[in-house]
Design a protein around this motif. Structure first.
Motif, mmCIF file in Angstrom:
data_model
loop_
_atom_site.group_PDB
_atom_site.id
_atom_site.type_symbol
_atom_site.label_atom_id
_atom_site.label_comp_id
_atom_site.label_asym_id
_atom_site.label_seq_id
_atom_site.Cartn_x
_atom_site.Cartn_y
_atom_site.Cartn_z
ATOM 1 N N TYR A 1 86.010 32.204 8.539
ATOM 2 C CA TYR A 1 87.053 33.133 8.096
ATOM 3 C C TYR A 1 87.335 34.111 9.243
ATOM 4 C CZ TYR A 1 85.566 31.712 3.362
ATOM 5 O OH TYR A 1 85.235 31.005 2.231
ATOM 6 N N TYR B 1 89.154 37.873 10.043
ATOM 7 C CA TYR B 1 89.684 39.113 9.482
ATOM 8 C C TYR B 1 90.107 40.019 10.635
ATOM 9 C CZ TYR B 1 87.847 38.064 4.826
ATOM 10 O OH TYR B 1 87.595 37.491 3.600
ATOM 11 N N GLY C 1 90.790 49.095 6.326
ATOM 12 C CA GLY C 1 89.784 48.095 6.001
ATOM 13 C C GLY C 1 90.115 46.776 6.650
ATOM 14 N N LEU C 2 89.231 45.798 6.452
ATOM 15 C CA LEU C 2 89.455 44.482 7.008
ATOM 16 C C LEU C 2 90.502 43.738 6.174
ATOM 17 C CD1 LEU C 2 86.423 45.331 7.834
ATOM 18 C CD2 LEU C 2 86.132 42.889 8.264
ATOM 19 N N PHE D 1 92.169 39.934 5.484
ATOM 20 C CA PHE D 1 92.016 38.492 5.654
ATOM 21 C C PHE D 1 93.169 37.916 6.462
ATOM 22 C CE2 PHE D 1 91.059 34.165 4.684
ATOM 23 C CZ PHE D 1 92.268 33.540 4.396
ATOM 24 N N TYR E 1 91.385 31.042 6.799
ATOM 25 C CA TYR E 1 90.146 30.370 6.431
ATOM 26 C C TYR E 1 90.241 28.927 6.914
ATOM 27 C CZ TYR E 1 87.082 27.759 3.178
ATOM 28 O OH TYR E 1 86.163 26.902 2.612
ATOM 29 N N GLY F 1 83.375 29.565 0.085
ATOM 30 C CA GLY F 1 83.001 30.591 -0.862
ATOM 31 C C GLY F 1 81.965 31.549 -0.307
ATOM 32 N N LEU F 2 81.554 32.480 -1.158
ATOM 33 C CA LEU F 2 80.759 33.608 -0.704
ATOM 34 C C LEU F 2 79.262 33.382 -0.824
ATOM 35 C CD1 LEU F 2 83.022 36.296 -2.285
ATOM 36 C CD2 LEU F 2 82.515 36.142 0.127
ATOM 37 N N TYR G 1 79.290 36.295 3.048
ATOM 38 C CA TYR G 1 79.134 35.506 4.255
ATOM 39 C C TYR G 1 78.810 36.433 5.423
ATOM 40 C CZ TYR G 1 84.268 36.001 3.552
ATOM 41 O OH TYR G 1 85.524 36.441 3.224
ATOM 42 N N TYR H 1 84.149 38.981 -8.513
ATOM 43 C CA TYR H 1 82.945 39.147 -7.707
ATOM 44 C C TYR H 1 83.202 40.290 -6.736
ATOM 45 C CZ TYR H 1 78.696 37.623 -5.262
ATOM 46 O OH TYR H 1 77.437 37.552 -4.727
ATOM 47 N N LEU I 1 81.553 43.085 -3.764
ATOM 48 C CA LEU I 1 80.508 43.261 -2.766
ATOM 49 C C LEU I 1 80.671 44.606 -2.088
ATOM 50 C CD1 LEU I 1 82.006 40.223 -2.392
ATOM 51 C CD2 LEU I 1 79.945 39.826 -1.079
ATOM 52 N N TYR J 1 79.749 46.240 1.682
ATOM 53 C CA TYR J 1 79.323 45.993 3.045
ATOM 54 C C TYR J 1 79.117 47.334 3.734
ATOM 55 C CZ TYR J 1 80.319 40.957 3.083
ATOM 56 O OH TYR J 1 80.310 39.604 2.846
ATOM 57 N N PHE K 1 82.200 49.597 2.929
ATOM 58 C CA PHE K 1 83.410 48.938 2.437
ATOM 59 C C PHE K 1 83.127 48.269 1.102
ATOM 60 C CE2 PHE K 1 86.252 49.397 5.953
ATOM 61 C CZ PHE K 1 85.469 49.405 7.092
ATOM 62 N N SER L 1 89.868 31.826 -4.925
ATOM 63 C CA SER L 1 90.456 32.276 -3.656
ATOM 64 C C SER L 1 89.671 31.803 -2.439
ATOM 65 C CB SER L 1 90.552 33.803 -3.641
ATOM 66 O OG SER L 1 89.262 34.375 -3.618
ATOM 67 N N TRP L 2 88.844 30.778 -2.583
ATOM 68 C CA TRP L 2 88.096 30.224 -1.445
ATOM 69 C C TRP L 2 87.157 31.252 -0.810
ATOM 70 C CZ3 TRP L 2 89.163 25.143 -1.146
ATOM 71 C CH2 TRP L 2 90.427 24.697 -1.521
ATOM 72 N N GLY L 3 86.777 32.268 -1.548
ATOM 73 C CA GLY L 3 85.901 33.270 -0.957
ATOM 74 C C GLY L 3 86.631 34.301 -0.120
ATOM 75 N N LYS L 4 87.946 34.311 -0.195
ATOM 76 C CA LYS L 4 88.724 35.309 0.539
ATOM 77 C C LYS L 4 88.444 36.687 -0.047
ATOM 78 C CE LYS L 4 93.188 35.214 -0.197
ATOM 79 N NZ LYS L 4 94.570 34.685 -0.110
ATOM 80 N N LEU L 5 88.165 37.647 0.804
ATOM 81 C CA LEU L 5 87.821 39.002 0.359
ATOM 82 C C LEU L 5 88.986 39.960 0.579
ATOM 83 C CD1 LEU L 5 84.185 39.396 1.730
ATOM 84 C CD2 LEU L 5 84.869 39.166 -0.653
ATOM 85 N N PHE M 1 89.420 43.929 1.018
ATOM 86 C CA PHE M 1 88.591 45.078 1.348
ATOM 87 C C PHE M 1 89.305 46.386 1.036
ATOM 88 C CE2 PHE M 1 84.813 43.789 3.750
ATOM 89 C CZ PHE M 1 85.071 42.452 3.998
ATOM 90 N N GLY M 2 88.514 47.393 0.668
ATOM 91 C CA GLY M 2 89.024 48.750 0.648
ATOM 92 C C GLY M 2 89.028 49.310 2.069
#
Lengths: 116, 113
Positions: free
Chosen positions: A33, A35, A42-43, A45, A48, A99-100, A105, B32, B34, B36, B89, B97-101, B103-104
């Motif tokens: 991925y 970013y 923030g980061l 996306f 992918y 996925g996560l 990750y 989900y 998270l 960081y 974060f 979403s394929w694990g796409k995050l 972020f704030g």
């Protein structure tokens, strides 16, 4: 057991030049991925990829940006004809499967691109 | 379209006290979440996560609380230590979403002696 390796750590380009950012995922990881973090944000996306496939590029700017993850070698994020607004930190992350997972990750240390 | 918001850009807390970081989200498809932690010139490192089927997850000094009805989560750090000074974060992902995050914008925490 090396983590996600990104190089160069710092990259300075003049407006109009090309920037190539490289990312070597963790050993055994075939999902990458990318970013981007703009100053004070923030980061965000970008893209992918799996080996030889782009799975989701919904975050990539429509022009000048491209990414690849060949069968052999690192993933490359390429920015053509850079502009000052491309100045940012670019982070790569990898995972063994899409996925996560339980622990998210793993991110690399990033490449800081400065366009002058 | 900022789907994950951290409205406090900075937080200063005394060593030994509790740090509370807040995060709000707008997308009800997120399942989900998270947190960081990021030091300058380094990449983000995973801290703790929570699935939408839970309302609390604890790992040592770190606890994350999730309030789905309010679309709000928080991270509690207790006791705070000088090494906790970093940018935190909040991130969220939807199952499809394929694990796409998403972020704030991050909260800069400074722990003072």
């Amino acid at each position: 057991n090396a983590g996600v390796m990104q190089n160069p750590r710092h990259l300075v380009r003049r407006r109009g030049q090309e920037a190539r950012l490289r990312c070597s995922p963790m050993k055994g990881h075939s999902h990458v991925y990318w970013y981007r973090q703009l100053p004070e944000e923030g980061l965000k996306f970008m893209v992918y990829l799996q080996k030889e496939n782009i799975i989701d590029e919904s975050g990539m700017p429509k022009e000048r940006f491209s990414a690849e993850f060949p069968k052999e070698g690192p993933s490359i994020l390429r920015i053509q004809q850079v502009v000052r607004g491309d100045s940012a930190a670019y982070f790569c992350a990898s995972s063994p499967a899409g996925g996560l997972g339980q622990y998210g990750y793993t991110f690399g240390s990033g490449t800081r691109l400065t366009v002058v | 379209d900022q789907q994950v918001k951290q409205n406090s850009p900075s937080l200063s807390v005394q060593e030994g006290r509790i740090s509370i970081l807040n995060c709000d989200y707008t997308n009800s498809m997120f399942d989900y979440f998270l947190w960081y932690k990021k030091y300058p010139a380094e990449g983000p490192t995973f801290l703790i996560s929570i699935s939408s089927i839970k309302d609390k997850n604890e790992d040592g000094r770190f606890t994350v609380f999730l309030n789905k009805s309010a679309k709000h989560l928080s991270l509690h750090i207790v006791p705070s230590q000088p090494g906790d000074s970093a940018v935190y974060f909040c991130a969220a992902s939807a199952d499809d979403s394929w694990g796409k995050l998403q972020f704030g914008a991050g909260t800069q925490v400074v722990v003072t002696p």
